[in-house]
Design a protein around this motif. Structure first.
Motif, mmCIF file in Angstrom:
data_model
loop_
_atom_site.group_PDB
_atom_site.id
_atom_site.type_symbol
_atom_site.label_atom_id
_atom_site.label_comp_id
_atom_site.label_asym_id
_atom_site.label_seq_id
_atom_site.Cartn_x
_atom_site.Cartn_y
_atom_site.Cartn_z
ATOM 1 N N GLY A 1 5.351 1.445 21.540
ATOM 2 C CA GLY A 1 6.602 0.749 21.197
ATOM 3 C C GLY A 1 6.470 -0.192 20.020
ATOM 4 N N HIS A 2 5.315 -0.189 19.385
ATOM 5 C CA HIS A 2 5.073 -1.101 18.269
ATOM 6 C C HIS A 2 4.639 -0.314 17.029
ATOM 7 C CE1 HIS A 2 5.016 -3.848 21.615
ATOM 8 N NE2 HIS A 2 4.947 -4.889 20.811
ATOM 9 N N VAL A 3 4.848 -0.908 15.880
ATOM 10 C CA VAL A 3 4.268 -0.364 14.651
ATOM 11 C C VAL A 3 3.376 -1.433 14.023
ATOM 12 C CG1 VAL A 3 5.984 1.392 14.053
ATOM 13 C CG2 VAL A 3 6.403 -0.984 13.400
ATOM 14 N N LEU A 4 2.300 -0.950 13.404
ATOM 15 C CA LEU A 4 1.432 -1.865 12.664
ATOM 16 C C LEU A 4 1.903 -1.868 11.215
ATOM 17 C CD1 LEU A 4 -1.125 -3.697 12.764
ATOM 18 C CD2 LEU A 4 -2.418 -1.701 11.976
ATOM 19 N N LEU A 5 2.155 -3.061 10.695
ATOM 20 C CA LEU A 5 2.615 -3.193 9.316
ATOM 21 C C LEU A 5 1.512 -3.788 8.447
ATOM 22 C CD1 LEU A 5 6.147 -4.833 9.839
ATOM 23 C CD2 LEU A 5 5.587 -2.394 9.664
ATOM 24 N N ARG A 6 1.363 -3.241 7.248
ATOM 25 C CA ARG A 6 0.614 -3.966 6.231
ATOM 26 C C ARG A 6 1.622 -4.927 5.613
ATOM 27 N NH1 ARG A 6 -0.845 -3.675 0.766
ATOM 28 N NH2 ARG A 6 0.407 -1.818 0.345
ATOM 29 N N VAL A 7 1.313 -6.221 5.637
ATOM 30 C CA VAL A 7 2.281 -7.214 5.173
ATOM 31 C C VAL A 7 2.327 -7.206 3.646
ATOM 32 C CG1 VAL A 7 2.912 -9.663 5.180
ATOM 33 C CG2 VAL A 7 1.897 -8.625 7.235
ATOM 34 N N LEU A 8 3.520 -7.030 3.109
ATOM 35 C CA LEU A 8 3.714 -7.015 1.655
ATOM 36 C C LEU A 8 4.161 -8.395 1.158
ATOM 37 C CD1 LEU A 8 5.616 -3.595 1.543
ATOM 38 C CD2 LEU A 8 3.199 -3.979 1.026
ATOM 39 N N ALA A 9 4.892 -9.104 2.025
ATOM 40 C CA ALA A 9 5.342 -10.463 1.713
ATOM 41 C C ALA A 9 5.833 -11.092 3.006
ATOM 42 C CB ALA A 9 6.469 -10.441 0.683
ATOM 43 N N CYS A 10 5.750 -12.420 3.083
ATOM 44 C CA CYS A 10 6.292 -13.104 4.275
ATOM 45 C C CYS A 10 6.912 -14.419 3.826
ATOM 46 C CB CYS A 10 5.197 -13.342 5.313
ATOM 47 S SG CYS A 10 5.843 -14.041 6.842
ATOM 48 N N GLY A 11 8.192 -14.585 4.071
ATOM 49 C CA GLY A 11 8.895 -15.802 3.695
ATOM 50 C C GLY A 11 8.482 -16.966 4.585
ATOM 51 N N VAL A 12 8.557 -18.169 4.025
ATOM 52 C CA VAL A 12 8.233 -19.391 4.766
ATOM 53 C C VAL A 12 9.548 -20.078 5.111
ATOM 54 C CG1 VAL A 12 7.042 -21.615 4.674
ATOM 55 C CG2 VAL A 12 6.057 -19.606 3.525
#
Ligand SMILES: [Zn+2]
Ligand SMILES: [Zn+2]
Length: 330
Positions: free
Chosen positions: A30-41
């Motif tokens: 039920g989950h996907v693994l993401l490579r993070v491209l950007a993450c807002g603060v």
């Protein structure tokens, strides 16, 4: 993988986060693994590391405005390499009273990304596949990240305030969330009155073409139909209330307020004025807003930080030195 870790026993005056190597999350159903491209603060991240929101995990990777690509756990709907967004609402139980009554934003057993589960201040993040959103192609990773919480919740606030086209709307406090709401209000032909203490925020409001801009204690020159408060301050809510016409609404866009001061009911609330809080979001809010953001388009002003600079990014949000949004790019 590299990640920025918040340890809840840490001193809350900062530095808040420690950058270190941790195991990459293991894929699960039920989950996907993401490579993070950007993450807002988001300001909520600041409330977490400063202890305004009680810690729920001894160690946490914050971050809930994740742009990532699917690298494991792919499904027919989410093939490998799909670019998706993830927001604060990371899951619901689906069977509590609120979920059964189409109010999943108020779920009794919610998952909050970067709070009850690890978030996106990392190279990888494991997220529920049914709480990911396809992203508008026209927006790059860094510019779409702030839309995922600051943008969606600002949009939701407009609905909670019940804004009708052409109305006079006050925005009290003018950070990222408020600035992302301005183009939407303008597309609805609303007049936008901005009250904010920050000089850089007043400049940002001017560059977006606000109808009127005032300092912290200034009162808009007209009675407002609706107001939305973005500052985590009860005093600001009272100022907003004092600017409303009879029957007007104040929507509070803040997960945490310092405190609500006492106020004069006869003068400020009587006359069917309303105060409403804005809590979380639904998946439909996210889809609706991302569609609007692409159509207008909404393009936030962003400042990028590396993962090593996660503390610096939080401080930029805290000190309101930037007029736009801070984004971590691992
Ligand atoms: Zn529920
Ligand atoms: Zn947020």
């Amino acid at each position: 993988m590299k990640a920025a870790i918040f340890t809840s026993v840490q001193a809350t005056t900062g530095p808040f986060l420690e950058i270190k190597e941790v195991p990459r999350p293991q894929p699960k159903a039920g989950h996907v693994l993401l490579r993070v491209l950007a993450c807002g603060v988001c300001r909520t991240d600041l409330h977490i590391v400063e202890g305004d929101l009680p810690p729920v995990r001894p160690q946490l990777i914050p971050g809930h405005q994740i742009v990532g690509e699917v690298v494991d756990g792919a499904t027919a709907d989410l093939p490998l390499g799909t670019r998706v967004g993830v927001s604060w609402m990371g899951g619901v139980d689906g069977n509590c009273w609120y979920c059964r009554h189409e109010m999943e934003k108020l779920c009794d057993n919610p998952t909050f990304t970067g709070y009850t589960v690890n978030g996106g201040y990392a190279e990888y993040a494991l997220v529920r596949d049914d709480f990911t959103f396809p992203l508008p192609a026209g927006l790059d990773n860094e510019h779409v990240a702030p839309l995922l919480s600051e943008g969606i919740i600002g949009f939701r606030s407009l609905h909670v305030a019940g804004i009708e086209p052409g109305e006079r709307v006050g925005l009290f406090g003018f950070g990222s969330s408020a600035s992302l709401a301005v183009p939407i209000l303008q597309s609805w032909k609303c007049e936008v009155y901005v009250v904010t203490r920050g000089e850089s925020h007043r400049r940002a409001a001017a560059s977006l073409g606000a109808t009127w801009i005032g300092k912290e204690d200034d009162k808009p020159p007209v009675e407002l139909d609706r107001a939305i408060t973005f500052a985590p301050s009860g005093k600001v809510v009272v100022s907003a209330l004092a600017s409303l016409r009879k029957g007007g609404v104040v929507a509070i866009n803040a997960i945490h307020l310092d405190q609500m001061p006492a106020f004069d009911y006869d003068k400020l609330l009587w006359g069917e004025r309303q105060i409403r809080s804005v809590a979380n979001m639904t998946r439909q809010d996210a889809r609706d807003f991302l569609g609007v953001a692409q159509a207008l388009p909404i393009r936030p002003h962003v400042t990028s930080f590396s993962l090593e600079e996660a503390n610096k990014a939080l401080l930029a949000v805290k000190k309101e030195t930037e007029s736009g949004s801070a984004v971590i790019v691992p």
